[in-house]
Design an enzyme around this catalytic site. Structure first.
Site: not given
Length: 310
Positions: A84, A87-88, A109, A192, A239, A256
């Protein structure tokens, strides 16, 4: 951003935080999942199943992996929450064809809706990305409710497009590992699952590991090669940290990428790339990799050269 002009898709739900998504939580079974935006796709209250959304989504690159279930008769079953964030959320879903042995695990996601906070510093990441119509551009610039939804959709579309491109580049060359992008539908991205298919346990993040010197050198070599491939494709992760690198069976997997940056089109692209290198380089140096092997300035210059900037 290059290759990111995808058609407008039906809205779904779910968005990111300082290091990827906070709270690494591995498969909290029994935790109720949030309802989907499309009531026709809500899971059956008795079985937790819903029909596969494969038929009305944008699909990943072909040829499709042999493990992927693409049959329209398949059903998706929610198994729990993998992770968790602000934002996602990432959910674990089993896609299976009833009464057969055809099944696969997917990481789903779901970016949050416009009522939730979007990415920090999103303006910097969005530089260099454009949508075709001026109304959408004005709404995004003004952060209207519609504009915030457009931005959330861009994160999903950008991550899907970047993963698709990197999958195609890396296929058969063993040069960069990313999860296969199964499909994108609105702000829901199916990927995946990287981990143990039997237990449903996700692969650990690099930040969780304490590799020995040999493993450390091997992981650094894999990371440098992955960064080279990203740079040649014109990308910076944007990031990158030990929290969005997985290690599965000795293989480093980059995850990500919603904030992926076009190094050439984004005026801040070189700065994002340099920051990526500094953050991961500091982690490896702190774990004992010799300083001469982790020179952030030298590696950043090499990557900018690979991207055609110097």
């Amino acid at each position: 951003m290059r290759d990111h002009d995808l058609p407008a898709l039906e809205r779904r739900s779910r968005g990111k935080s300082r290091f990827d998504d906070d709270e690494p939580q591995f498969l909290k079974r029994g935790r109720p999942t949030e309802p989907l935006a499309d009531p026709d796709s809500e899971p059956d209250p008795d079985t937790g199943e819903r029909w596969s959304s494969w038929d009305d989504a944008v699909h990943g690159p072909q040829p499709y992996p042999t493990w992927l279930v693409t049959e329209l008769a398949a059903k998706d079953t929610e198994l729990g929450v993998l992770k968790t964030g602000k934002e996602a959320d990432v959910h674990l879903v089993r896609r299976a064809v009833p009464d057969t042995d055809r099944s696969c695990l997917l990481a789903v996601k779901r970016y949050r809706d416009p009522e939730h906070r979007l990415f920090h510093r999103d303006a910097g990441y969005l530089e260099g990305r454009r949508v075709r119509r001026s109304r959408e551009n004005r709404a995004m610039a003004g952060r209207t409710a519609f504009g915030r939804q457009m931005i959330a959709g861009q994160w999903a579309a950008a991550e899907f497009a970047a993963l698709s491109r990197l999958w195609e580049i890396g296929a058969g060359h063993d040069r960069i590992a990313v999860p296969y992008p199964v499909q994108v539908r609105g702000t829901e991205l199916m990927l995946e699952f990287v981990g143990d298919a039997e237990s449903g346990e996700a692969a650990p993040r690099l930040a969780q590991l304490r590799p020995d010197p040999t493993e450390l050198r091997d992981l650094w070599a894999q990371l440098v090669e992955a960064l080279r491939v990203l740079a040649r494709a014109g990308y910076a992760h944007g990031d990158l940290s030990p929290y969005n690198l997985l290690v599965h069976q000795g293989r480093l997997v980059v995850i990500d990428l919603p904030q992926v940056v076009d190094v050439v089109a984004n005026p801040q692209g070189p700065e994002f790339l340099a920051r990526d290198v500094r953050v991961v380089g500091a982690w490896f140096a702190a774990r004992g990799l010799p300083a001469e092997q982790v020179d952030p300035g030298l590696l950043t210059r090499e990557l900018l050269h690979e991207a055609g900037l110097r």
